[in-house]
Design a protein around this motif. Structure first.
Motif, short mmCIF file in Angstrom:
data_model
loop_
_atom_site.label_atom_id
_atom_site.label_comp_id
_atom_site.label_asym_id
_atom_site.label_seq_id
_atom_site.Cartn_x
_atom_site.Cartn_y
_atom_site.Cartn_z
N ILE A 176 13.81 -13.69 22.77
CA ILE A 176 12.80 -14.38 21.95
C ILE A 176 12.72 -13.66 20.60
N SER A 177 12.81 -14.40 19.53
CA SER A 177 12.74 -13.84 18.18
C SER A 177 11.60 -14.49 17.42
N ALA A 178 11.02 -13.71 16.52
CA ALA A 178 9.91 -14.20 15.70
C ALA A 178 9.95 -13.49 14.35
N THR A 179 9.41 -14.15 13.35
CA THR A 179 9.31 -13.56 12.02
C THR A 179 7.84 -13.57 11.60
N VAL A 180 7.31 -12.39 11.26
CA VAL A 180 5.91 -12.25 10.87
C VAL A 180 5.86 -11.85 9.41
N ARG A 181 4.90 -12.43 8.69
CA ARG A 181 4.76 -12.16 7.25
C ARG A 181 3.37 -11.59 6.98
N ASN A 182 3.30 -10.61 6.07
CA ASN A 182 2.05 -9.99 5.66
C ASN A 182 1.54 -10.67 4.39
N ASP A 183 0.49 -11.47 4.52
CA ASP A 183 -0.08 -12.17 3.37
C ASP A 183 -1.23 -11.41 2.72
N ALA A 184 -1.48 -10.18 3.15
CA ALA A 184 -2.55 -9.37 2.55
C ALA A 184 -2.06 -8.77 1.23
N PRO A 185 -2.96 -8.46 0.30
CA PRO A 185 -2.54 -7.84 -0.97
C PRO A 185 -2.27 -6.35 -0.83
N PHE A 186 -2.27 -5.83 0.37
CA PHE A 186 -2.05 -4.40 0.61
C PHE A 186 -1.08 -4.25 1.78
N ALA B 283 -5.14 2.68 -9.53
CA ALA B 283 -5.36 4.11 -9.76
C ALA B 283 -4.28 4.94 -9.08
N CYS B 284 -3.91 4.55 -7.86
CA CYS B 284 -2.86 5.29 -7.15
C CYS B 284 -1.51 5.12 -7.83
N ALA B 285 -1.24 3.93 -8.36
CA ALA B 285 0.02 3.72 -9.07
C ALA B 285 0.09 4.60 -10.32
N THR B 286 -1.05 4.82 -10.96
CA THR B 286 -1.07 5.67 -12.15
C THR B 286 -0.94 7.14 -11.79
N LEU B 287 -1.63 7.55 -10.71
CA LEU B 287 -1.64 8.96 -10.32
C LEU B 287 -0.45 9.33 -9.44
N GLY B 288 0.28 8.35 -8.98
CA GLY B 288 1.42 8.66 -8.12
C GLY B 288 1.04 8.99 -6.69
N CYS B 289 -0.13 8.55 -6.25
CA CYS B 289 -0.56 8.82 -4.88
C CYS B 289 -0.25 7.60 -4.01
N ARG B 290 -0.60 7.70 -2.73
CA ARG B 290 -0.30 6.62 -1.79
C ARG B 290 -1.54 6.34 -0.95
N LEU B 291 -1.94 5.09 -0.92
CA LEU B 291 -3.10 4.70 -0.12
C LEU B 291 -2.73 4.65 1.36
N PRO B 292 -3.67 5.00 2.24
CA PRO B 292 -3.37 4.88 3.68
C PRO B 292 -3.21 3.42 4.09
N LEU B 293 -2.43 3.19 5.13
CA LEU B 293 -2.22 1.83 5.61
C LEU B 293 -3.49 1.31 6.28
N VAL B 294 -3.80 0.04 6.03
CA VAL B 294 -4.99 -0.61 6.59
C VAL B 294 -4.54 -1.79 7.44
N ARG B 295 -5.06 -1.86 8.65
CA ARG B 295 -4.67 -2.94 9.55
C ARG B 295 -5.67 -4.10 9.44
#
Length: 257
Positions: free
Chosen positions: A180-190, A144-156
């Motif tokens: 120390i270095s690390a790489t983190v990946r977001n596997d959530a659909p949002f 719906a947001c992609a169609t309306l051009g809006c932006r959903l708030p970020l969810v943690r």
């Protein structure tokens, strides 16, 4: 005189003309019930509070009237019967018809509907995190947001953050320090906000030697990226500089908050 509707228990005031018009049959101005006013006819109302007027017993034998208040003289001709009284509607029927002219109800219905929608919007905003994280509802909201051009708030939701790479080495330019270095990946659909990263250094027995927590602004200096958050499936590199706790530090662990 008074009478009471047997259906809705409303008490009305009436006179002899109303009773004579239809031999006691009247229509309730409150519920439209047709009833015999003689059943509960009373000269006075009982003391309040009361719910029912006493009923009048009916008899097939006509009562004999003894107390006369007027008797015409025998030599006076009997007057012709008075012309029939024109039919009229009892006063409480007029009141009923006037009550039917009520104001329109649609403004109140519209107001209640708008208030209900406002309440639903407030509840949805308060529960926005759970709604966006829900697989079915979140997918519909994103479309719906992609169609309306809006932006959903970020969810943690740190359960969908995974560490895919990490490394520790001596700092190349600062003596007595580690990089120390690390790489983190977001596997959530949002999209998620960048997490608070915690680093814990431990010895061989698992005892904690040092710990540091870094907020997103401490390891990421791109304001636009911080506002956009970590996109679905995207990865981010985290670089941390800490003082070297010595040879006792043999293990380190990352956590996300």
């Amino acid at each position: 005189m008074y009478t009471q509707c047997p259906d809705c228990r409303t008490v009305f005031s009436l006179d002899a003309g109303v009773l004579a018009h239809a031999r006691g049959a009247v229509i309730c101005g409150n519920c439209e019930t047709l009833f015999d006013a003689l059943d509960t006819l009373a000269d006075q109302l009982p003391p309040e509070p009361f719910r029912l007027l006493p009923g009048n017993a009916r008899s097939e034998e006509a009562p004999r009237l003894e107390v006369a208040v007027y008797r015409p003289r025998e030599d006076v001709p009997v007057a012709e019967p008075a012309p029939a009284v024109p039919a009229f509607t009892p006063r409480f029927v007029h009141e009923r018809r006037a009550a039917r002219k009520r104001p329109r109800r649609w403004p109140w219905v519209l107001t209640c509907a708008l208030l209900a929608l406002l309440l639903a919007a407030q509840v949805a905003w308060a529960k926005r995190g759970a709604l966006i994280a829900d697989p079915a509802i979140g997918s519909w909201l994103r479309q719906a947001c992609a169609t309306l051009g809006c932006r959903l708030p970020l969810v943690r939701d740190v359960r969908h953050l995974h560490l895919v790479a990490r490394d520790v080495q001596a700092h190349p330019s600062v003596p007595g320090a580690l990089m120390i270095s690390a790489t983190v990946r977001n596997d959530a659909p949002f999209a998620q906000p960048y997490p608070v990263v915690s680093l814990t250094l431990s010895d061989a027995d698992g005892h904690r030697l040092a710990m540091r927590r870094l907020h997103p602004s401490e390891y990421l200096d791109d304001a636009a990226a911080l506002r956009a958050g970590l996109a679905p499936g995207a990865s981010a590199a985290v670089l941390i500089e800490v003082a070297d706790p010595g040879k006792r530090a043999v293990a380190f662990e990352f956590g996300f908050e």
